[in-house]
Design an enzyme around this catalytic site. Structure first.
Site, PDB file in Angstrom:
ATOM      1  N   LYS A  85       0.807  -1.067   0.052  1.00 50.07           N
ATOM      2  CA  LYS A  85       0.063  -0.133  -0.116  1.00 50.07           C
ATOM      3  C   LYS A  85       0.932   1.292   0.137  1.00 50.07           C
ATOM      4  CE  LYS A  85      -3.554   0.027   2.888  1.00 50.07           C
ATOM      5  NZ  LYS A  85      -4.382  -0.195   3.721  1.00 50.07           N
TER       6      LYS A  85
HETATM    7  C1  E4P Z   1      -7.477   0.646   4.744  1.00 48.33           C
HETATM    8  O1  E4P Z   1      -6.824  -0.372   5.225  1.00 48.33           O
HETATM    9  C2  E4P Z   1      -7.374   2.017   5.353  1.00 48.33           C
HETATM   10  O2  E4P Z   1      -6.076   2.155   5.604  1.00 48.33           O
HETATM   11  C3  E4P Z   1      -8.437   1.901   6.535  1.00 48.33           C
HETATM   12  O3  E4P Z   1      -9.446   1.362   6.358  1.00 48.33           O
HETATM   13  C4  E4P Z   1      -8.240   3.294   7.259  1.00 48.33           C
HETATM   14  O4  E4P Z   1      -9.336   3.287   8.266  1.00 48.33           O
HETATM   15  P1  E4P Z   1      -9.580   4.486   9.372  1.00 48.33           P
HETATM   16  O5  E4P Z   1     -10.027   5.445   8.616  1.00 48.33           O
HETATM   17  O6  E4P Z   1     -10.594   3.600  10.402  1.00 48.33           O
HETATM   18  O7  E4P Z   1      -8.319   4.737  10.082  1.00 48.33           O
END
Ligand code: E4P
Length: 220
Positions: A85
């Protein structure tokens, strides 16, 4: 469509993988920091918790292009086939472009706008994750952003995959599914909310006790 878990909870991944064919597990630095296991121990454990099935995602930490590429290679050394990512920033786009050249699959993350996310895809990312509840929280429309991005992918890059992220409620996830989103990643508590309505258990108990009363057994 594909459903992923957004978690570093190894036991939860084991539990849910046993009852549902999850497509994989996504993590991010906050999710990893919330747990007790170090990233390089966590990743193989999550892969094993899925029974060797599914796709695992982990995020780079560095904020330089060279550092992101180095982080990506370290992550892939730890778990073969892992998807890296990378936040869609100017440097992140460059890292995505370079990693794509090297054959490393990436997910364009930290996406707050459809066009921003689409640039990540055009730079080479195979997956893209718009942040639904974070977009809502800043006064935007998370599901609408997902819909726009899904439309861009379906029109211009049908081989690329949207994995909507950042969910706080089952309703948000349902809205995304209803508008044709092809992938979502859910925190464990949101996944569990889909299958924990007390009315469902009450209905099942009712069926069982009626049968027991009539036939004096709880099977056919
Ligand atoms: C995906 O993996 C994102 O990094 C994640 O869903 C972000 O979530 P959050 O907004 O609860 O931190």
């Amino acid at each position: 469509m594909k459903l992923y878990l957004d978690t570093s909870d190894i036991q939860a991944v084991k539990r849910i993988s046993a009852i549902f064919p999850v497509s994989g597990v996504t993590t991010n630095p906050l999710i990893v920091c919330a747990g007790e296991t170090s990233l390089f121990d966590l990743l193989p454990a999550l892969r094993d918790a899925m029974g060797g099935q599914g796709t695992l995602f982990a995020q780079v930490i560095s904020n330089t292009v060279e550092g992101m590429i180095e982080d990506a290679l370290k992550l892939r050394e730890r778990v073969e086939n892992l998807v890296v990512k990378v936040p869609v920033t100017p440097k992140g786009l460059q890292a995505i472009k370079e990693l794509t050249k090297q054959g490393v699959p990436t997910l364009a993350t930290a996406v707050y706008g459809a066009a921003q996310g689409f640039l990540g895809v055009l730079a080479g990312a195979q997956y893209v994750s718009p942040y639904v509840s974070r977009i809502d929280a800043q006064g935007g429309d998370g599901p609408a952003t997902v819909s726009e991005l899904q439309c861009l992918l379906s029109t211009h890059a049908p081989e690329k995959e949207l994995v909507a992220a950042s969910f706080k409620s089952p309703r948000q996830a349902l809205e995304c599914m209803l508008i044709g989103c092809k992938g979502i990643t859910l925190p464990v508590n949101v996944f569990d909310m889909f299958i924990s309505d007390p009315a469902v258990f009450a209905a099942v108990d009712q069926f069982e006790s009626a049968w027991q009363k009539k036939f004096n057994k709880t099977c056919l």
